[in-house]
Design a protein around this motif. Structure first.
Motif: not given
Lengths: 522, 522
Positions: A143-148, A374-384, A386-397
């Protein structure tokens, strides 16, 4: 723990001996200290003791890897490579690119992302630069990489080690340094299509690794939150009640309920209502039923989640994976950053369960309900955002394959089977039958290397033919190219097939093609 | 630095603002502080400031990777994979197994192995367990692994990241987190045979990576020590004079001499004698000449080293690599643990030098003598014994390929060439020409995935055909399988070749084999 830590740093930097003893006595009077903390403190003091040495004053090394970590020997590496190849091939088949990020991040980057688990983050010592921490997972760095880099669209995989100062249970495959194999889809897409592809990927990988039967549990954070709301859980207790629900795979409902009521102060009535819901398992039909449920249907969040589960199952049907997927209202998952669908895959086959039970035998004799995910995951639409200076969201799963347990199982399988694991790929050993042929051996092996043949020569001037042949047996090298005075005179090499002991003279000019022919057969 | 460090920890844990200001003023009066330390301190304060926020009190993230580290994007990863494959293939061709060790070791394991460079080790924060440090190289963990597992014989490679709190110069490929690709041979073998194989490996890898011309410098610690002795360097100054000699690839002889005489207190006469020797370069002939040298021939250590250099060159001749190897008495290498032969490979081609000079232009306009090493190594017969409780020695020799510089060069080459780097391996995109065909697309892509075809589908319900075709152009996907009402009726798929825009109807039954046929051609 901080006091203990401070003590030891001080002790190490000079003030030892008597202070250490005082400290041990002091420990007894400290309130709230756990057994693990005492164990760690003892280990540390013993390490100090070893370092100071006994009466002889001789410095002694503690010859070990750090707690909760391990080396991989060549055989383990061969298995690891096989597992990775299966996983990477699947990720590539689905069109993922790969990235890499540093093993440590600014401490700040990780703060506020993992809820209660933040205490498990490894910090680096402040040596006069930035404050750094080892990555806890690959999702937050992603998420940090995407925002950066202002990336709004990517399908990527990342295979790397992550670090958690958790209580290790290495026989159960729980380490402090372990690999995660992550696949994530970032971007604004139509609902549940990328989510379904993640589950398809888990299904493909677990099928291909041939680990026995498995089950993928699916739920949605919005359904959980909606359920908590309609059961009368106060808003500010959602997260903490959620972490208690998360323990249902390890604890019986009675104990979970006790924790909710006694420790977290939930009303018994609310707890019982939750109990009714979290016992439900099903498929698309269950989602449809709950959409008609008197209470659930009143909650907008829950309805949104349930509709998505319905849609998800329709895509899973097209992907031909519904046989292994179950909608399970007890699935919670600990991480703070999930916002929608969540899932977890568990191995269910008896053979595997038995192994786990055996490893757990040190604990109580409880029945082995779950084998662990042995595996897990999910959708996290708010995480990116949190890193973007303008709070722009990038939906992720995304999904993370935890391979330590898979390694353990593969290792046990490899040991149980008679199959020999080769740890090198050498095709031919260049050997000599007589003395004083080192130069000739080095010349021939150079010819082979330069032609791309995987070849070895023993690093002795005059090795015995027998020890050369033994080396081939031990390492599984299929061919030996034997040089002797007569062969050199005749311009040939005696090629020996290790398995059959068959030998034949091959002209030097034909040797390389003969080796290639024979090893491509193997 | 400790004081600065302590201050900031304290500041971060609550006592900020006014204290920070005081501290900045305080800095001016601190003696012995370097510019780098001030820079780091400033960066830290700014980070703190950003964290506290401006007047609005809003929390702001510093969106960056840790100092001296970087992410790898998919294109860089594609290049990295190519470089790794070349290197791994070479290691495997020479029969190496692989191992892995944890990213951190007990701090004690690393102590006393790196001489002056120990200050560059990253320590982990004492959080109440063992004292840990990030690995500084792969050699010390390898030696620890051998001692711990009582292994006396192994040829292994290890590719992993190592950590040095050095001053980063990222344009020159100097990072704080970087990869090393190590190949080592442990075991009691006949002199110089494994050593020569290491050099053969460096030669093969640098030739195959096609980085332009290169040179492998060879020397021996025993020759250096013998040379120091016969030149009149006092025993206790060997190591420090050796580190000064090590700077000859970056500094002119005059400056090196100045450092020896003025800073290290060596007599001018001794320095001049060293100067005569370290200007010598040659091959087997030089070793023979020095064996006859009036002074050198008197020193046993030097003679042992020189005889081994002679022997080494005779093996290098058989390995056909003497064209790139030079015996260079100025080669020193910093690490403490070397005991015999040492070597270093440098790229010498003008094209590469130019790049480096440009990057260095911030500094003085000095001529670009050396491009910097891309590989180095040597013999370390005492290191494993340092870990063994009984001090049992395991002779070792190895080489480490430093690939950050190689990456940089490959990246520049890739950018300069028109060649497009693909970051995925997708063979076909499943597309639709009309609306409402999502289900059909998902069904088809499932068929392809299940058959092992690398296939993608866009995650939209109704993507435009044009945007689907554009996606193929951008990612270099060679084929598109287009579905439409008519195709579904006819039981066919329209297969489009992206490069030629050629389209043909293929029956569903033949689709997979047709895709395979067409992509194996590509």
């Amino acid at each position: 723990m901080d006091m203990l830590g401070m003590f030891c740093t001080r002790a190490c930097s000079g003030l030892m001996g008597c202070r250490a003893a005082t400290r041990v006595r002091l420990l007894h009077s400290l309130p709230g200290i756990t057994v693990e903390q005492i164990d760690e403190e003892v280990a540390k003091l013993l390490q100090l003791k070893a370092k100071i040495g006994g009466d002889d004053g001789k410095h002694q090394f503690v010859l070990k890897t750090a707690k909760g970590t391990r080396d991989f020997n060549p055989k383990q590496m061969a298995i690891r490579e096989k597992v990775f190849n299966t996983i990477i091939n699947c990720f590539k088949r689905h069109g993922a690119e790969t990235i890499d990020t540093p093993v440590f991040e600014l401490k700040e980057t990780l703060m506020g992302k993992y809820g209660e688990d933040s205490k498990l983050i490894y910090d680096l010592k402040d040596q006069g630069g930035e404050l750094l921490s080892l990555r806890y997972d690959l999702t937050v760095p992603f998420a940090r990489y995407l925002a950066m880099n202002k990336i709004t669209n990517i399908k990527r995989y990342h295979i790397a080690k992550v670090y958690r100062r958790d209580n290790p249970a290495m026989t159960r495959g729980r380490y402090r340094e372990f690999y995660q194999c992550d696949f994530d889809i970032a971007g604004q897409y139509d609902a549940m299509i990328p989510d379904a592809e993640c589950l398809k990927i888990v299904h493909e990988i677990l099928s291909q690794l041939d680990l026995g039967d498995f089950l993928i549990k699916v739920n949605d954070r919005r359904i959980l939150d909606g359920m908590f709301a309609v059961c009368g859980v106060p808003d500010d207790k959602f997260r903490t009640i959620c972490s208690t629900v998360d323990k249902l795979d390890k604890m019986a409902w009675e104990d979970v309920k006790k924790e909710m009521v006694n420790e977290k102060g939930l009303s018994e009535e609310a707890a019982d209502q939750i109990g009714d819901y979290v016992s439900m398992q099903g498929g698309k039909d269950l989602a449809e039923r709950l959409l008609q449920d008197q209470k659930m249907s009143q909650n907008k969040l829950a309805c949104a989640g349930l509709s998505d589960i319905k849609l998800l199952f329709s895509y899973l049907q097209l992907f031909q994976v519904t046989d292994k997927v179950v909608f399970d209202l007890s699935l919670a998952r600990g991480l703070d950053y999930y916002t929608g669908i969540i899932y977890e895959a568990v191995l269910t086959q008896a053979g595997v369960a038995a192994v786990t039970t055996e490893a757990q035998s040190g604990a109580s004799g409880e029945e082995c309900v779950s084998v662990g995910s042995v595996a897990g995951g999910g959708r996290y639409d708010g995480l990116v955002g949190m890193f973007d200076p303008k709070g722009r969201k990038v939906p992720c799963v995304g999904v993370s394959i935890g391979i330590e347990r898979i390694f353990s199982i593969m290792e046990q399988k490899a040991e149980a089977s008679a199959e020999r694991i080769r740890t090198t790929e050498i095709q031919v050993l260049v050997a000599s039958a007589q003395k004083n042929l080192l130069e000739e051996r080095l010349k021939l092996v150079t010819e082979l290397w330069n032609a791309g043949v995987k070849a070895e020569v023993m690093h002795k001037k005059n090795p015995k033919l027998l020890s050369q042949l033994q080396h081939c047996e031990e390492s599984g090298i299929p061919l030996v190219a034997i040089l002797g005075e007569q062969e050199l005179k005749d311009g040939v090499v005696k090629l020996r097939v290790v398995a059959t002991r068959e030998e034949m003279d091959i002209s030097r000019a034909d040797l390389i093609s003969e080796i290639r022919r024979r090893t491509s057969e193997v």
